[in-house]
Write a protein that holds these residues in place. Structure first.
Motif, PDB file in Angstrom:
ATOM      1  N   GLY A 234      33.468  32.605  48.286  1.00 49.35           N
ATOM      2  CA  GLY A 234      33.278  32.267  46.877  1.00 49.35           C
ATOM      3  C   GLY A 234      32.971  33.541  46.115  1.00 49.35           C
ATOM      4  O   GLY A 234      31.815  33.773  45.736  1.00 49.35           O
ATOM      5  N   PRO A 235      33.958  34.399  45.876  1.00 47.54           N
ATOM      6  CA  PRO A 235      33.722  35.720  45.281  1.00 47.54           C
ATOM      7  C   PRO A 235      33.483  35.645  43.778  1.00 47.54           C
ATOM      8  O   PRO A 235      33.810  34.640  43.124  1.00 47.54           O
ATOM      9  N   PRO A 236      32.928  36.719  43.191  1.00 49.56           N
ATOM     10  CA  PRO A 236      32.656  36.701  41.751  1.00 49.56           C
ATOM     11  C   PRO A 236      33.923  36.747  40.908  1.00 49.56           C
ATOM     12  O   PRO A 236      34.828  37.547  41.175  1.00 49.56           O
ATOM     13  N   ALA A 237      33.988  35.892  39.899  1.00 54.29           N
ATOM     14  CA  ALA A 237      35.075  35.940  38.920  1.00 54.29           C
ATOM     15  C   ALA A 237      34.846  37.111  37.973  1.00 54.29           C
ATOM     16  O   ALA A 237      33.714  37.580  37.807  1.00 54.29           O
ATOM     17  N   ASP A 238      35.921  37.580  37.351  1.00 55.64           N
ATOM     18  CA  ASP A 238      35.802  38.688  36.393  1.00 55.64           C
ATOM     19  C   ASP A 238      36.588  38.396  35.115  1.00 55.64           C
ATOM     20  O   ASP A 238      37.263  39.256  34.562  1.00 55.64           O
ATOM     21  N   ASP A 239      36.462  37.142  34.651  1.00 55.26           N
ATOM     22  CA  ASP A 239      37.225  36.722  33.468  1.00 55.26           C
ATOM     23  C   ASP A 239      36.333  36.361  32.284  1.00 55.26           C
ATOM     24  O   ASP A 239      36.792  35.749  31.315  1.00 55.26           O
ATOM     25  N   GLN A 249      41.163  40.143  38.042  1.00 53.36           N
ATOM     26  CA  GLN A 249      41.739  39.744  39.328  1.00 53.36           C
ATOM     27  C   GLN A 249      41.055  38.506  39.903  1.00 53.36           C
ATOM     28  O   GLN A 249      41.331  38.119  41.037  1.00 53.36           O
ATOM     29  N   GLY A 250      40.163  37.913  39.102  1.00 51.31           N
ATOM     30  CA  GLY A 250      39.445  36.730  39.567  1.00 51.31           C
ATOM     31  C   GLY A 250      39.258  35.738  38.438  1.00 51.31           C
ATOM     32  O   GLY A 250      38.130  35.449  38.037  1.00 51.31           O
ATOM     33  N   LYS A 251      40.348  35.214  37.943  1.00 50.69           N
ATOM     34  CA  LYS A 251      40.315  34.292  36.797  1.00 50.69           C
ATOM     35  C   LYS A 251      40.174  32.859  37.269  1.00 50.69           C
ATOM     36  O   LYS A 251      40.887  32.426  38.193  1.00 50.69           O
ATOM     37  N   LEU A 252      39.257  32.114  36.649  1.00 50.52           N
ATOM     38  CA  LEU A 252      39.201  30.687  36.928  1.00 50.52           C
ATOM     39  C   LEU A 252      40.500  30.045  36.486  1.00 50.52           C
ATOM     40  O   LEU A 252      40.963  30.260  35.370  1.00 50.52           O
ATOM     41  N   GLY A 253      41.100  29.271  37.392  1.00 51.17           N
ATOM     42  CA  GLY A 253      42.392  28.667  37.111  1.00 51.17           C
ATOM     43  C   GLY A 253      43.566  29.528  37.518  1.00 51.17           C
ATOM     44  O   GLY A 253      44.715  29.115  37.400  1.00 51.17           O
TER      45      GLY A 253
END
Length: 358
Positions: A234-239, A249-253
């Motif tokens: 469960g890595p950190p999102a960056d959006d 590189q970690g967008k929800l959706g």
């Protein structure tokens, strides 16, 4: 598939399982996979479900979440605590926690500090240091804490946060998506592959103590000796605000993350190619990531034994290592699809090619 995902994620995120005390998540794993394969544990508490014949493919999530332990109890009944795993002090004040006693009872408390009304102006605008915080469980004395409530030095402490649907469809808020999404995927993938004849030995696994140095993965590698390790995270999102959209590189959706590198591991290039090709063939939405910080159990797996080809699949989550993280359930469902597709592909010849250098 979706209903099962929601049920699993609710159970897992609401479980109390900090490093060294992963019992509640392990119990869920065992209950869900009883009858799905041979169950076993290692001597640190990692848990395994194995079935099949052929090269060993390890689907590994870590069971622990960032938490705390009771460090000391003041004469007037307040708890000092030590963090277990990486916390950012900004997120802690006024948050609810539960202390789990040796009898299994959970004692509610709140993280507190000296009120701002009594601080000089020079301190009000600063983040409170961790050692200036304490937990208030409503006790009036050390005797009441210990004898009355059963709380003792060393007891584990976890955040309190219910698994909650948001107004936007398929968005959920909870604690511990790092790494209960990985544990849910390890369980759900094994369940959905039941009844299929696999070209390998599938070992679903829950490791321990990832948040304090990737420790349980070392033991898992020694116990299983896998030929391939698929690390579920469960890595950190960056959006969210503060990140350049062009570098997201970690967008929800955005789909399942496929991590190529972080400071703890450079993933096997042939395995990366296979994972991306599989996602393309199956029409699975994905996003490739290169990370300059953080790490996963792949850091231990890829160096273990004679070297284990490893890859990290992730469901990006905003605000991990806090009381309230956020995911898009569809990213998780894409992770399950990709994990299943990879297990189906990893036959003896495919696995052998990953480490054929001569």
């Amino acid at each position: 598939m979706k209903d099962k995902a929601i049920s699993l994620l609710k159970q897992l995120t609401e479980a109390h399982s900090v490093p060294g005390y992963e019992d509640e998540v392990r119990d869920i794993f065992v209950e869900e996979l009883s009858g799905a394969g041979q169950l076993s544990t290692d001597k640190m508490g990692g848990v395994y479900c194995e079935r099949g014949v052929g090269p060993k493919v390890l689907l590994a999530g870590h069971m622990d979440e960032v938490g705390f332990r009771v460090q000391s109890i003041s004469l007037d009944g307040f708890l000092k605590f030590l963090p277990v795993g990486g916390w950012w002090a900004h997120t802690l004040l006024s948050q609810r926690v539960e202390v789990k006693t040796q009898s299994g009872e959970k004692i509610l408390g709140v993280i507190s500090s000296r009120p701002p009304h009594f601080l000089p102006d020079s301190q009000r605008s600063k983040v409170m240091a961790m050692d200036a915080l304490f937990i208030d469980i409503g006790a009036e004395s050390r005797a009441e804490v210990e004898a009355g409530l059963g709380v003792n030095i060393g007891d584990p402490i976890a955040p309190v946060s219910a698994f909650t649907p948001m107004a936007k469809r398929d968005y959920y808020l909870a604690k511990a998506f790092d790494n209960r999404v990985g544990m849910a995927c390890a369980i759900q993938t094994a369940l959905e592959l039941l009844g299929e004849e696999l070209p390998n030995t599938l070992v679903s696994c829950g490791t321990v103590q990832e948040e304090v140095g990737l420790r349980g993965a070392k033991v898992a590698a020694a116990k299983v000796s896998p030929d391939v390790a698929i690390v579920l995270e469960g890595p950190p999102a960056d959006d969210s605000p503060g990140f350049p959209k062009s570098e997201c590189q970690g967008k929800l959706g955005g789909g399942v993350q496929i991590r190529m590198q972080d400071p703890t591991a450079i993933m096997n290039p042939k395995l990366v190619e296979l994972v991306i090709a599989t996602a393309e063939e199956e029409g699975i939405r994905y996003q490739v990531t290169m990370r300059s910080s953080g790490g996963t159990d792949a850091g231990s797996f890829h160096q273990a034994n004679e070297g284990i080809p490893a890859i990290v699949l992730g469901t990006p989550a905003r605000y991990i290592h806090s009381h309230n993280a956020m995911i898009d359930l569809n990213d998780y469902l894409e992770m399950v699809k990709l994990a299943k597709a990879l297990v189906r592909k990893l036959d003896a010849e495919t696995v052998a090619k990953l480490t054929r250098y001569l």
